[in-house]
Motif scaffolding. Structure first.
Motif, PDB file in Angstrom:
ATOM      1  N   SER A 169      29.430  44.677  38.124  1.00 23.42           N
ATOM      2  CA  SER A 169      29.154  44.725  39.570  1.00 23.42           C
ATOM      3  C   SER A 169      30.357  45.167  40.402  1.00 23.42           C
ATOM      4  CB  SER A 169      28.651  43.373  40.062  1.00 23.42           C
ATOM      5  OG  SER A 169      27.370  43.125  39.535  1.00 23.42           O
ATOM      6  N   THR A 185      41.186  34.134  41.353  1.00 23.31           N
ATOM      7  CA  THR A 185      40.431  35.274  41.892  1.00 23.31           C
ATOM      8  C   THR A 185      41.287  36.060  42.876  1.00 23.31           C
ATOM      9  OG1 THR A 185      38.410  35.998  43.019  1.00 23.31           O
ATOM     10  CG2 THR A 185      39.379  33.944  43.803  1.00 23.31           C
ATOM     11  N   SER A 208      30.829  36.881  38.283  1.00 24.02           N
ATOM     12  CA  SER A 208      29.501  36.915  38.889  1.00 24.02           C
ATOM     13  C   SER A 208      29.038  38.352  39.060  1.00 24.02           C
ATOM     14  CB  SER A 208      29.546  36.193  40.238  1.00 24.02           C
ATOM     15  OG  SER A 208      30.650  36.628  41.007  1.00 24.02           O
ATOM     16  N   GLY A 209      27.780  38.509  39.439  1.00 22.80           N
ATOM     17  CA  GLY A 209      27.278  39.861  39.665  1.00 22.80           C
ATOM     18  C   GLY A 209      25.795  39.866  39.959  1.00 22.80           C
ATOM     19  N   TYR A 265      31.204  49.270  49.323  1.00 22.27           N
ATOM     20  CA  TYR A 265      29.896  48.621  49.147  1.00 22.27           C
ATOM     21  C   TYR A 265      28.816  49.300  49.970  1.00 22.27           C
ATOM     22  CZ  TYR A 265      31.399  45.386  45.715  1.00 22.27           C
ATOM     23  OH  TYR A 265      31.840  44.867  44.525  1.00 22.27           O
ATOM     24  N   LYS A 309      39.471  34.881  32.409  1.00 15.39           N
ATOM     25  CA  LYS A 309      40.272  34.766  33.641  1.00 15.39           C
ATOM     26  C   LYS A 309      40.864  33.359  33.783  1.00 15.39           C
ATOM     27  CE  LYS A 309      36.842  36.919  36.196  1.00 15.39           C
ATOM     28  NZ  LYS A 309      36.158  37.508  37.345  1.00 15.39           N
TER      29      LYS A 309
HETATM   30  P1  ITT Z   1      37.889  38.419  40.628  1.00 13.75           P
HETATM   31  O1  ITT Z   1      37.659  38.905  39.218  1.00 13.75           O
HETATM   32  O2  ITT Z   1      39.308  38.588  41.084  1.00 13.75           O
HETATM   33  O3  ITT Z   1      37.368  37.031  40.865  1.00 13.75           O
HETATM   34  P2  ITT Z   1      35.923  40.464  41.320  1.00 13.75           P
HETATM   35  O4  ITT Z   1      35.312  40.892  42.617  1.00 13.75           O
HETATM   36  O5  ITT Z   1      36.502  41.534  40.431  1.00 13.75           O
HETATM   37  O6  ITT Z   1      37.024  39.353  41.648  1.00 13.75           O
HETATM   38  P3  ITT Z   1      33.799  39.918  39.427  1.00 13.75           P
HETATM   39  O7  ITT Z   1      34.349  40.742  38.328  1.00 13.75           O
HETATM   40  O8  ITT Z   1      33.216  38.567  39.103  1.00 13.75           O
HETATM   41  O9  ITT Z   1      34.891  39.606  40.537  1.00 13.75           O
HETATM   42  O10 ITT Z   1      32.729  40.792  40.197  1.00 13.75           O
HETATM   43  C1  ITT Z   1      31.775  40.181  40.975  1.00 13.75           C
HETATM   44  C2  ITT Z   1      31.127  41.210  41.877  1.00 13.75           C
HETATM   45  O11 ITT Z   1      29.734  40.880  41.998  1.00 13.75           O
HETATM   46  C3  ITT Z   1      31.693  41.126  43.273  1.00 13.75           C
HETATM   47  O12 ITT Z   1      32.795  42.001  43.437  1.00 13.75           O
HETATM   48  C4  ITT Z   1      30.486  41.503  44.124  1.00 13.75           C
HETATM   49  O13 ITT Z   1      30.362  42.884  44.157  1.00 13.75           O
HETATM   50  C5  ITT Z   1      29.315  40.947  43.322  1.00 13.75           C
HETATM   51  N1  ITT Z   1      28.967  39.597  43.811  1.00 13.75           N
HETATM   52  C6  ITT Z   1      29.196  38.412  43.190  1.00 13.75           C
HETATM   53  N2  ITT Z   1      28.808  37.382  43.951  1.00 13.75           N
HETATM   54  C7  ITT Z   1      28.321  37.926  45.077  1.00 13.75           C
HETATM   55  C8  ITT Z   1      27.793  37.375  46.255  1.00 13.75           C
HETATM   56  O14 ITT Z   1      27.730  36.067  46.441  1.00 13.75           O
HETATM   57  N3  ITT Z   1      27.396  38.210  47.210  1.00 13.75           N
HETATM   58  C9  ITT Z   1      27.487  39.539  47.063  1.00 13.75           C
HETATM   59  N4  ITT Z   1      27.994  40.151  45.988  1.00 13.75           N
HETATM   60  C10 ITT Z   1      28.410  39.346  44.990  1.00 13.75           C
END
Ligand code: ITT
Length: 198
Positions: free
Chosen positions: A85, A7, A70-71, A95, A53
């Protein structure tokens, strides 16, 4: 045993380190190993993107690799932003703006229609080609207004009725106890513990 977490998201990494702290592994982020790659997340689900990933970095390094996709799913917005997300309203949009946009879209929407959830899929890729995934979900509501400064991303608008606050109002140990990421990671902990035992 070395385990890489694929990540670039510092907010995720902080939570991951806390949740996995009692596991007997050397947990390294991409930054720790000096790997600055941008992996194209072209899957159609959280699970597909988590696998992409984890598998990419495992195949490059030969080390066991975890990844988190996640999202936030907002029912009133047909489950958007979902897998988009991080990219919602553009990768470079803050944000503050993303969260305010969602609040505005849900302005005057009654509580019964404000349901939302955070979803997290953790993929664990092993060097022998095996990949397993575990999923965690936390249900909540889109808050009426921004609240809290802990956490990251959409936390200031994700309201958890049982605790009468947003996930950004919670101390990190409480969020980790009940969150999508906490649930998925504790299930992955079991997978790794079993792997370490053989
Ligand atoms: P990596 O792919 O490098 O891990 P990323 O931020 O691009 O990082 P994702 O594609 O999984 O990861 O996007 C997840 C997004 O969802 C994250 O950037 C947040 O905006 C949101 N998100 C996920 N978990 C969250 C949490 O616990 N609290 C708040 N927002 C969250």
């Amino acid at each position: 045993m070395k385990v890489i977490f694929a990540t670039h998201n510092e907010g995720k990494m902080k939570e991951i380190r806390e949740i996995l702290k009692d596991l007997d592994i050397e947990l390294c982020s991409l930054k720790d190993i000096g790997l600055n790659i941008d992996i194209e997340e072209n899957g159609t689900s959280f699970e597909e993107n988590a696998i992409i990933k984890a598998r990419t970095v495992c195949d490059m390094t030969g080390e066991i690799t975890l990844a988190d996709d996640s999202g936030l799913e907002v029912d009133y917005l047909d489950k958007a932003p979902g897998i988009y997300s991080a990219r919602f309203l553009g990768e470079d949009t803050s944000y503050e703006i993303k969260n305010q946009y969602i609040l505005d879209r849900l302005k005057n929407v009654p509580e019964k229609d404000r349901s939302a959830r955070f979803v997290c899929v953790i993929a664990c890729a092993f060097p022998d080609g095996e990949t397993v995934t575990r999923t965690g979900v936390i249900e909540g509501l889109i808050a009426e207004k921004i609240s809290g400064t802990n956490g990251f991303g959409y936390d200031p608008i994700f309201y958890v009725p049982e605790y009468n606050c947003t996930t950004a109002d919670m101390p990190s140990d409480l969020k980790n106890q009940i969150s999508h990421r906490g649930k998925a990671l504790r299930a992955v902990k079991e997978v790794l513990t079993n792997y370490l035992a053989v």
